[in-house]
Design a protein around this motif. Sequence first.
Motif, mmCIF file in Angstrom:
data_model
loop_
_atom_site.group_PDB
_atom_site.id
_atom_site.type_symbol
_atom_site.label_atom_id
_atom_site.label_comp_id
_atom_site.label_asym_id
_atom_site.label_seq_id
_atom_site.Cartn_x
_atom_site.Cartn_y
_atom_site.Cartn_z
ATOM 1 N N MET B 1 32.132 59.249 48.111
ATOM 2 C CA MET B 1 32.120 57.792 47.897
ATOM 3 C C MET B 1 31.662 57.497 46.474
ATOM 4 O O MET B 1 30.757 58.111 45.950
ATOM 5 C CB MET B 1 31.150 57.113 48.865
ATOM 6 N N THR B 2 32.277 56.538 45.886
ATOM 7 C CA THR B 2 31.837 56.094 44.570
ATOM 8 C C THR B 2 31.025 54.829 44.753
ATOM 9 O O THR B 2 31.238 54.080 45.701
ATOM 10 C CB THR B 2 33.031 55.793 43.671
ATOM 11 N N SER B 3 30.098 54.619 43.826
ATOM 12 C CA SER B 3 29.304 53.396 43.927
ATOM 13 C C SER B 3 30.220 52.216 43.634
ATOM 14 O O SER B 3 31.075 52.278 42.767
ATOM 15 C CB SER B 3 28.174 53.432 42.917
ATOM 16 N N GLN B 4 30.052 51.180 44.381
ATOM 17 C CA GLN B 4 30.903 50.015 44.175
ATOM 18 C C GLN B 4 30.023 48.856 43.737
ATOM 19 O O GLN B 4 28.861 48.771 44.091
ATOM 20 C CB GLN B 4 31.613 49.672 45.477
ATOM 21 N N SER B 5 30.582 47.981 42.935
ATOM 22 C CA SER B 5 29.797 46.852 42.447
ATOM 23 C C SER B 5 29.438 45.934 43.614
ATOM 24 O O SER B 5 29.968 46.070 44.711
ATOM 25 C CB SER B 5 30.580 46.102 41.395
ATOM 26 N N ALA B 6 28.556 45.004 43.352
ATOM 27 C CA ALA B 6 28.032 44.143 44.412
ATOM 28 C C ALA B 6 29.084 43.197 44.958
ATOM 29 O O ALA B 6 28.871 42.536 45.960
ATOM 30 C CB ALA B 6 26.860 43.341 43.859
ATOM 31 N N GLY B 7 30.231 43.158 44.342
ATOM 32 C CA GLY B 7 31.263 42.206 44.745
ATOM 33 C C GLY B 7 31.667 41.402 43.536
ATOM 34 O O GLY B 7 30.961 41.396 42.525
ATOM 35 N N PRO B 8 32.802 40.736 43.620
ATOM 36 C CA PRO B 8 33.305 40.024 42.448
ATOM 37 C C PRO B 8 32.526 38.739 42.166
ATOM 38 O O PRO B 8 31.752 38.281 43.013
ATOM 39 C CB PRO B 8 34.742 39.697 42.839
ATOM 40 N N LEU B 9 32.705 38.171 41.001
ATOM 41 C CA LEU B 9 32.110 36.865 40.707
ATOM 42 C C LEU B 9 32.686 35.849 41.687
ATOM 43 O O LEU B 9 33.837 35.951 42.100
ATOM 44 C CB LEU B 9 32.447 36.431 39.270
ATOM 45 N N PRO B 10 31.858 34.865 42.078
ATOM 46 C CA PRO B 10 32.328 33.965 43.131
ATOM 47 C C PRO B 10 33.389 32.956 42.666
ATOM 48 O O PRO B 10 33.435 32.569 41.502
ATOM 49 C CB PRO B 10 31.048 33.227 43.544
ATOM 50 N N VAL B 11 34.210 32.572 43.622
ATOM 51 C CA VAL B 11 35.194 31.509 43.412
ATOM 52 C C VAL B 11 34.451 30.220 43.061
ATOM 53 O O VAL B 11 33.333 29.985 43.540
ATOM 54 C CB VAL B 11 36.044 31.365 44.695
ATOM 55 N N ASN B 12 35.043 29.422 42.210
ATOM 56 C CA ASN B 12 34.503 28.135 41.726
ATOM 57 C C ASN B 12 33.455 28.284 40.629
ATOM 58 O O ASN B 12 32.923 27.285 40.154
ATOM 59 C CB ASN B 12 33.938 27.262 42.855
ATOM 60 N N SER B 13 33.152 29.526 40.228
ATOM 61 C CA SER B 13 32.270 29.690 39.073
ATOM 62 C C SER B 13 33.133 29.733 37.807
ATOM 63 O O SER B 13 34.345 29.936 37.860
ATOM 64 C CB SER B 13 31.413 30.947 39.220
ATOM 65 N N THR B 14 32.471 29.522 36.668
ATOM 66 C CA THR B 14 33.192 29.545 35.396
ATOM 67 C C THR B 14 33.463 30.995 34.983
ATOM 68 O O THR B 14 32.564 31.832 35.043
ATOM 69 C CB THR B 14 32.350 28.852 34.309
ATOM 70 N N ALA B 15 34.688 31.260 34.570
ATOM 71 C CA ALA B 15 35.038 32.616 34.141
ATOM 72 C C ALA B 15 34.347 32.898 32.810
ATOM 73 O O ALA B 15 34.500 32.122 31.862
ATOM 74 C CB ALA B 15 36.555 32.733 33.994
ATOM 75 N N PRO B 16 33.575 33.987 32.717
ATOM 76 C CA PRO B 16 32.908 34.308 31.451
ATOM 77 C C PRO B 16 33.933 34.514 30.333
ATOM 78 O O PRO B 16 34.959 35.155 30.559
ATOM 79 C CB PRO B 16 32.164 35.621 31.749
ATOM 80 N N ASP B 17 33.635 33.952 29.175
ATOM 81 C CA ASP B 17 34.579 34.112 28.059
ATOM 82 C C ASP B 17 34.480 35.530 27.487
ATOM 83 O O ASP B 17 33.426 36.166 27.562
ATOM 84 C CB ASP B 17 34.280 33.075 26.971
ATOM 85 N N PHE B 18 35.567 36.003 26.928
ATOM 86 C CA PHE B 18 35.559 37.312 26.281
ATOM 87 C C PHE B 18 36.748 37.410 25.336
ATOM 88 O O PHE B 18 37.701 36.626 25.417
ATOM 89 C CB PHE B 18 35.625 38.442 27.314
ATOM 90 N N SER B 19 36.632 38.369 24.460
ATOM 91 C CA SER B 19 37.731 38.663 23.551
ATOM 92 C C SER B 19 37.862 40.178 23.485
ATOM 93 O O SER B 19 36.858 40.885 23.378
ATOM 94 C CB SER B 19 37.378 38.085 22.166
ATOM 95 N N LEU B 20 39.086 40.696 23.609
ATOM 96 C CA LEU B 20 39.304 42.153 23.605
ATOM 97 C C LEU B 20 40.540 42.500 22.774
ATOM 98 O O LEU B 20 41.484 41.700 22.699
ATOM 99 C CB LEU B 20 39.534 42.666 25.034
ATOM 100 N N PRO B 21 40.546 43.694 22.186
ATOM 101 C CA PRO B 21 41.733 44.115 21.444
ATOM 102 C C PRO B 21 42.940 44.282 22.372
ATOM 103 O O PRO B 21 42.808 44.732 23.514
ATOM 104 C CB PRO B 21 41.339 45.485 20.871
ATOM 105 N N LYS B 22 44.094 43.895 21.860
ATOM 106 C CA LYS B 22 45.340 44.067 22.610
ATOM 107 C C LYS B 22 45.763 45.536 22.584
ATOM 108 O O LYS B 22 45.382 46.278 21.684
ATOM 109 C CB LYS B 22 46.449 43.236 21.961
#
Lengths: 180, 167
Positions: B1-22
């Motif tokens: 088993m691999t460790s899994q994150s606590a679950g996704p960010l909740p619905v209705n919350s603001t999506a964190p901004d980010f910028s990534l290389p294409k």
Amino acid sequence: MLSRYYSLSQPVTSDDHSQGPDNAPVTLVEYADYQCPYCGQAHPIVKQIQAHFGDSLRFVFRNFPLAQMHVHALKAAEAAEIAREYGKFWAMHDLLYEHQDRLDRTSLLGYARQLGIDESEFARKLDADEKADRIKEEFMGGVNSGVNGTPSFFINGVKYENSWDYESLKEAIALSSGSR
Amino acid sequence: MTSQSAGPLPVNSTAPDFSLPKGDGQLGADPSTFWHLADERGKNVILAFYPADWSPVCGSQIALYNELIPTFAEYNAEVIGISVDGTFCHKAFKEHNNLSIELLCDFEPKGKTAKLYSAYNEQLGLCERAIYVIDAQGIIRYSYISPMGVNPGAKEILETLQEIQHA
């Protein structure tokens, strides 16, 4: 975490491509792409499954071409749909899977000729994209049923999530038929 | 088993901004080589975090989303794939499979954006297979983390886009 449960959003109808009796205890639906190598591997397995279950199985084929990745997949699917008008759907279907490395236009016309279909009429239909809408509809019906790649199988309307090697698929179908 | 994150960010919350290389094989600080979430306001965005470019499951998931680009566009939505692969890896993967989908590089610092989205598997050093649908106002409308070996398909994404359209 368990995977989610998916079922067919489009029930099987007389418009589908099917082999085997309508009242067979098990219906196996496959969504597939003629240029997908995994679908090519699944093709003889499905044949073996059909031979094993005989009249206890109805097999239904639906198109799911990933046409961007597989540049010949859409035209190959159209070729089989056109062949249907001449009563040659399954013959074309088999030819396509048996020649997955040759699915360009010239080869498709050759298969039509081989099946005794009027080549110029076939070419005209192929070039007119006559069957593209039907294929797109089948594709979206698949997406809405949880098809996530090819091949995807549904046994009696429920998405089959395990390995599709012969033994596994046979066991799952036998379980669904309830008779053996 | 691999460790899994606590679950996704909740619905209705603001999506964190980010910028990534294409992932089109360009290196450098030029802004045109980056994809910035905030620039997409007014459009629905589907973020598909996935473990790795060349794995079979990822290949079919990304190929499916690539195929659905015109369908997503009908819902004013664009789909973005994110993994920890570098730009030349993404470029080769796209070229090999004839894909036009935008793939971003969560490469350095590794997994920084995936961590923001609760979609990073520390043990494997890979993104989880996470889906976010973000609406035109930057609000998360759907979030899901799939088991790593399971391609989550697109059914729920399309249902969410339909909901957004009919709201």
